[in-house]
Design an enzyme around this catalytic site. Structure first.
Site, mmCIF file in Angstrom:
data_model
loop_
_atom_site.group_PDB
_atom_site.id
_atom_site.type_symbol
_atom_site.label_atom_id
_atom_site.label_comp_id
_atom_site.label_asym_id
_atom_site.label_seq_id
_atom_site.Cartn_x
_atom_site.Cartn_y
_atom_site.Cartn_z
ATOM 1 N N HIS A 122 70.995 46.690 34.924
ATOM 2 C CA HIS A 122 70.606 45.296 34.712
ATOM 3 C C HIS A 122 71.532 44.733 33.620
ATOM 4 O O HIS A 122 71.962 45.466 32.734
ATOM 5 C CB HIS A 122 69.154 45.302 34.233
ATOM 6 C CG HIS A 122 68.504 43.970 34.116
ATOM 7 N ND1 HIS A 122 68.712 43.134 33.039
ATOM 8 C CD2 HIS A 122 67.628 43.325 34.919
ATOM 9 C CE1 HIS A 122 67.976 42.037 33.189
ATOM 10 N NE2 HIS A 122 67.314 42.122 34.333
ATOM 11 N N ASP A 199 66.780 52.897 30.051
ATOM 12 C CA ASP A 199 66.094 51.637 30.332
ATOM 13 C C ASP A 199 64.960 51.956 31.315
ATOM 14 O O ASP A 199 65.196 52.206 32.490
ATOM 15 C CB ASP A 199 67.110 50.657 30.941
ATOM 16 C CG ASP A 199 66.450 49.388 31.467
ATOM 17 O OD1 ASP A 199 65.209 49.313 31.506
ATOM 18 O OD2 ASP A 199 67.204 48.473 31.861
ATOM 19 N N GLN A 202 61.763 49.525 34.872
ATOM 20 C CA GLN A 202 61.245 49.618 36.243
ATOM 21 C C GLN A 202 60.616 50.979 36.545
ATOM 22 O O GLN A 202 60.204 51.230 37.679
ATOM 23 C CB GLN A 202 62.366 49.347 37.256
ATOM 24 C CG GLN A 202 62.974 47.960 37.171
ATOM 25 C CD GLN A 202 61.968 46.847 37.521
ATOM 26 O OE1 GLN A 202 60.900 47.088 38.089
ATOM 27 N NE2 GLN A 202 62.318 45.622 37.176
ATOM 28 N N LYS A 225 55.902 44.005 32.543
ATOM 29 C CA LYS A 225 56.133 44.649 33.841
ATOM 30 C C LYS A 225 55.111 45.759 34.089
ATOM 31 O O LYS A 225 55.082 46.359 35.151
ATOM 32 C CB LYS A 225 57.540 45.215 33.915
ATOM 33 C CG LYS A 225 58.613 44.120 33.954
ATOM 34 C CD LYS A 225 59.967 44.706 34.247
ATOM 35 C CE LYS A 225 61.095 43.800 33.822
ATOM 36 N NZ LYS A 225 61.390 42.741 34.781
ATOM 37 N N CYS A 363 70.194 39.847 38.162
ATOM 38 C CA CYS A 363 70.779 40.248 36.872
ATOM 39 C C CYS A 363 71.534 41.565 37.006
ATOM 40 O O CYS A 363 71.455 42.436 36.122
ATOM 41 C CB CYS A 363 69.731 40.370 35.777
ATOM 42 S SG CYS A 363 68.908 38.828 35.428
HETATM 43 N N1 PMP Z 1 66.097 46.399 32.753
HETATM 44 C C1 PMP Z 1 65.646 46.369 34.001
HETATM 45 C C2 PMP Z 1 65.942 47.524 34.916
HETATM 46 C C3 PMP Z 1 64.904 45.276 34.440
HETATM 47 O O1 PMP Z 1 64.454 45.236 35.707
HETATM 48 C C4 PMP Z 1 64.630 44.214 33.555
HETATM 49 C C5 PMP Z 1 63.831 42.993 33.989
HETATM 50 N N2 PMP Z 1 64.216 42.440 35.190
HETATM 51 C C6 PMP Z 1 65.128 44.295 32.250
HETATM 52 C C7 PMP Z 1 65.841 45.412 31.894
HETATM 53 C C8 PMP Z 1 64.883 43.227 31.252
HETATM 54 O O2 PMP Z 1 63.546 43.135 30.917
HETATM 55 P P1 PMP Z 1 63.001 41.944 30.013
HETATM 56 O O3 PMP Z 1 63.512 40.683 30.647
HETATM 57 O O4 PMP Z 1 61.520 42.068 30.103
HETATM 58 O O5 PMP Z 1 63.539 42.142 28.649
#
Ligand code: PMP
Length: 404
Positions: A122, A199, A202, A225, A363
């Site tokens: 991401h 990270d 997910q 999430k 993203c």
């Molecule tokens: N890493 C991953 C794999 C994600 O899916 C996301 C959210 N789409 C993020 C980081 C970022 O999370 P946040 O916007 O809650 O900071």
């Protein structure tokens, strides 16, 4: 066995209608809906327990502090951290990555050093490392993947060298659903004495995560999430790193003593928590973790995996369907394109038919480039989704296909 209809009753938003149709919410990788215990906890927090934490001598401040610190311990138990001082509250996964990229970078990185990320990250696990690389004149190296969407571990090990300072990798891809073998990735890095940032945005909503069993050096996730409140996240970091790392932001709470000639910093975890924390949010996150653990992470995982199989089979049967991500170990996300229809049009029309999905680059533009596309549609599942909802998605896609 999860009782899905009972569970659905605990999420008030799931009985809402959109355009006069029952809501089919398949955008859980973006954010999850909230059950009553979380909503009530937020409401009660503001109604009955609101007072700033850590600083007050009065009753409300002390009970708020106890609730906030017990939420920290709750998160520690959820991740099986060795101690609650290794749990730092942030604004989300994004801020957790930025914190480590800055503080680890300031403390340990020098010109010519290297950071390793993967092609399926991401943006929030790419850009903070790029910023560090720019600040310090360092290099970013990228672990490639095969056409099924699995990281190539043989290539990965070749990237590691004496200048590699850290590996930053996602546990589960938000686009492909690939579950990366992070235990193995960490073990390989540790053979070269390189720490690993994971990270977990997910992963945490879908499976039991044990940071000590993984031997992760850093592990991050977002509360929103995992059925908790938005604007709140977690960074787990091993004490041996976090003790040495310079603070990320300055302000109240993170200090031991402030003088104009020299300021000293607080102990963990407060050193990394400048300013008033979201102490109402942290207790609601604890309620969310209680909620999922009462359902059982194993049960959640089993149910979601069956639903994922069903979703993939049903989608694959649609003419013109192309699914991205065929990893052997895959979780709760199906990304696809339908014939020559632009994902944006597919998403808009699905919305009009009551089905909420996400479209775009998710993203993950470097991953899109690797896949040779600019965007795709993503249906992402939760334990409150049903086969009937997947049938509704497929029926809607069938209608859209005929329209084009
Ligand atoms: N890493 C991953 C794999 C994600 O899916 C996301 C959210 N789409 C993020 C980081 C970022 O999370 P946040 O916007 O809650 O900071």
């Amino acid at each position: 066995m999860l009782e899905i209809s009972k569970i659905r009753g605990e999420f008030p938003i799931l009985s809402e209608k959109v355009y006069d149709r029952p809501l089919v919410y398949l955008d859980n990788a973006a954010t999850t809906q909230k059950p009553w215990p979380v909503i009530r906890c937020l409401e009660e927090g503001y109604r009955r327990h609101n007072a700033n934490v850590h600083r007050g001598v009065h009753f409300l401040s002390q009970t708020a502090t106890e609730a906030h610190e017990s939420a920290r311990s709750r998160v520690g138990r959820f991740l099986n951290a060795a101690s609650a001082e290794e749990i730092v509250f942030t604004r989300g996964t994004t801020e957790s990555v930025n914190l480590v990229a800055f503080s680890f970078g300031e403390t340990y990185c020098r010109e010519g050093d290297e950071i390793v990320v993967s092609v399926m990250e991401h943006h929030s696990n790419i850009v903070p490392w790029q910023m560090l690389c720019e600040r310090r004149k360092m290099r970013l190296k990228v672990i490639p993947m095969n056409d099924r969407g699995e990281l190539q571990l043989d290539e990965y090990e070749k990237l590691l060298g004496p200048r590699t300072r850290l590996v930053a990798v996602t546990h589960v891809s938000n686009v492909l659903g690939t579950v990366n073998p992070v235990g193995e990735i960490i073990a390989i890095a540790h053979r070269h004495q390189i720490p690993v940032f994971v990270d977990g945005a997910q992963a945490v909503p879908h499976r039991k995560v044990d940071v000590q069993a993984l031997d992760a050096d850093f592990y991050a996730f977002s509360a929103h999430k995992v059925y908790g409140p938005t604007g709140l996240g977690v960074l787990y970091g091993k004490k041996k790193w976090m003790d040495e790392m310079l603070p990320y932001q300055g302000g109240g709470e993170m200090i031991e003593q402030v003088r104009f000639d020299k300021t000293t910093y607080n102990v963990l975890p407060f050193k990394f928590e400048a300013g008033t924390p979201d102490f109402i949010g942290t207790t609601a996150l604890a309620a969310a973790l209680d909620y999922v653990e009462t359902l059982g992470m194993g049960e959640i995982s089993d149910y979601e995996n069956q639903l994922l199989q069903y979703t993939q089979e049903r989608l694959a049967a649609l003419p013109g369907m192309k699914i991205y991500g065929q990893a052997a170990d895959k979780e709760s996300v199906v990304s696809f394109r339908l014939g020559g229809i632009h994902p944006y049009d597919t998403g808009l029309l699905l919305d009009k038919l009551g089905v909420a999905v996400r479209t775009g680059h998710h993203c993950a533009q470097p991953l899109m480039e690797r896949l040779g596309i600019d965007s795709c549609v993503r249906a992402s599942l939760s334990f409150y989704n049903t086969r009937e909802e997947i049938d509704a998605l497929c029926a809607a896609l069938e209608r859209i296909r005929k329209m084009f």
